[in-house]
Scaffold this motif. Structure first.
Motif, short mmCIF file in Angstrom:
data_model
loop_
_atom_site.label_atom_id
_atom_site.label_comp_id
_atom_site.label_asym_id
_atom_site.label_seq_id
_atom_site.Cartn_x
_atom_site.Cartn_y
_atom_site.Cartn_z
N ASN A 13 0.79 -1.23 0.00
CA ASN A 13 0.00 0.00 0.00
C ASN A 13 0.82 1.28 0.00
N SER A 14 2.08 1.20 0.43
CA SER A 14 2.91 2.40 0.53
C SER A 14 4.37 1.99 0.61
N ILE A 15 5.24 2.98 0.51
CA ILE A 15 6.68 2.73 0.67
C ILE A 15 6.95 2.21 2.07
N GLU A 16 6.28 2.77 3.05
CA GLU A 16 6.45 2.33 4.44
C GLU A 16 6.03 0.87 4.61
N HIS A 17 4.95 0.48 3.93
CA HIS A 17 4.48 -0.91 3.98
C HIS A 17 5.53 -1.84 3.36
N LEU A 18 6.10 -1.45 2.21
CA LEU A 18 7.15 -2.25 1.57
C LEU A 18 8.35 -2.39 2.51
N ALA A 19 8.74 -1.28 3.14
CA ALA A 19 9.88 -1.31 4.07
C ALA A 19 9.60 -2.26 5.23
N ALA A 20 8.38 -2.22 5.78
CA ALA A 20 8.02 -3.11 6.90
C ALA A 20 8.05 -4.57 6.47
N LEU A 21 7.53 -4.87 5.28
CA LEU A 21 7.55 -6.25 4.79
C LEU A 21 8.97 -6.76 4.62
N GLN A 22 9.83 -5.93 4.05
CA GLN A 22 11.21 -6.34 3.82
C GLN A 22 11.98 -6.47 5.13
N THR A 23 11.72 -5.60 6.10
CA THR A 23 12.35 -5.70 7.42
C THR A 23 11.94 -7.01 8.09
N ALA A 24 10.67 -7.37 7.96
CA ALA A 24 10.18 -8.63 8.54
C ALA A 24 10.86 -9.82 7.87
N ARG A 25 11.05 -9.78 6.56
CA ARG A 25 11.72 -10.89 5.86
C ARG A 25 13.17 -11.04 6.32
N LEU A 26 13.85 -9.92 6.52
CA LEU A 26 15.23 -9.99 7.01
C LEU A 26 15.28 -10.57 8.42
N ALA A 27 14.33 -10.18 9.26
CA ALA A 27 14.27 -10.71 10.63
C ALA A 27 13.98 -12.21 10.61
N GLU A 28 13.07 -12.65 9.75
CA GLU A 28 12.76 -14.08 9.62
C GLU A 28 14.01 -14.87 9.23
N ALA A 29 14.78 -14.33 8.29
CA ALA A 29 16.00 -15.01 7.85
C ALA A 29 16.99 -15.12 9.01
N ARG A 30 17.18 -14.03 9.75
CA ARG A 30 18.09 -14.06 10.89
C ARG A 30 17.63 -15.08 11.93
N ASP A 31 16.33 -15.07 12.24
CA ASP A 31 15.78 -15.98 13.24
C ASP A 31 15.92 -17.45 12.82
N ALA A 32 15.89 -17.69 11.51
CA ALA A 32 16.00 -19.06 10.99
C ALA A 32 17.46 -19.47 10.79
N GLY A 33 18.40 -18.58 11.10
CA GLY A 33 19.82 -18.90 10.96
C GLY A 33 20.34 -18.74 9.55
N ARG A 34 19.56 -18.11 8.67
CA ARG A 34 20.00 -17.85 7.30
C ARG A 34 20.62 -16.46 7.23
N PRO A 35 21.45 -16.22 6.24
CA PRO A 35 22.01 -14.88 6.09
C PRO A 35 20.89 -13.87 5.84
N PRO A 36 20.95 -12.71 6.48
CA PRO A 36 19.90 -11.70 6.27
C PRO A 36 20.10 -10.95 4.96
N VAL A 37 19.73 -11.61 3.88
CA VAL A 37 19.88 -11.05 2.54
C VAL A 37 18.49 -10.87 1.96
N LEU A 38 18.25 -9.71 1.39
CA LEU A 38 16.95 -9.40 0.81
C LEU A 38 16.90 -9.91 -0.62
N VAL A 39 15.98 -10.85 -0.88
CA VAL A 39 15.89 -11.50 -2.18
C VAL A 39 14.45 -11.44 -2.67
N HIS A 40 14.29 -11.15 -3.95
CA HIS A 40 12.98 -11.26 -4.61
C HIS A 40 13.13 -12.34 -5.67
N VAL A 41 12.32 -13.38 -5.57
CA VAL A 41 12.41 -14.51 -6.51
C VAL A 41 11.37 -14.32 -7.62
#
Length: 143
Positions: A13-41
């Motif tokens: 819905n907004s740039i802020e929403h995109l930023a929040a989604l990407q921040t959550a994805r990075l946190a998920e990766a860290r929590d799962a022990g994966r490198p915190p790399v932002l990837v779009h497949v």
């Protein structure tokens, strides 16, 4: 020659929403022990990988407007859990707001030549208010 991609940010819905989604994805990766790399497949591998990695960015279309970009840092083939080969676009986590430009919906991504890419937003520009209004004023030649 530098080349960019344009991609719809579906459900964002907004740039802020995109930023929040990407921040959550990075946190998920860290929590799962994966490198915190932002990837779009995506399904398809771009043909001009060298041009995209020569300073190219992915420009995100949010609610019908190109509004923000992220620098592409790598493009890698990946295989999904279903065995299908795909493409991972590795993104710089910094979101750079751009002068908004209206963009019609499309599937997948499209190439964007540097001369057609919207410029980065200047500090204190009208864009800080309503991006849709700024895009309309720009289309009318008033900005």
């Amino acid at each position: 020659m530098t080349l960019h991609l344009v991609k719809l940010a579906v459900g964002v819905n907004s740039i802020e929403h995109l930023a929040a989604l990407q921040t959550a994805r990075l946190a998920e990766a860290r929590d799962a022990g994966r490198p915190p790399v932002l990837v779009h497949v995506t399904r398809q591998m771009p043909r001009d990988v060298a041009g995209l990695l020569d300073g190219g960015s992915i420009y995100w279309v949010i609610r019908g407007l190109i509004a923000v970009r992220q620098r592409l840092t790598a493009i890698e083939p990946v295989e999904g859990g279903d065995g299908i080969r795909r493409c991972a676009l590795v993104l710089d986590p910094q979101l750079v707001e751009v002068e908004t430009v209206a963009r019609r919906p499309h599937q997948g991504w499209r190439y964007l030549k540097p001369e057609d890419a919207p410029p980065d937003r200047r500090a204190g520009s009208v864009e800080g208010g309503d991006p849709a209004l700024a895009a309309e004023l720009r289309a009318l030649g008033l900005l």
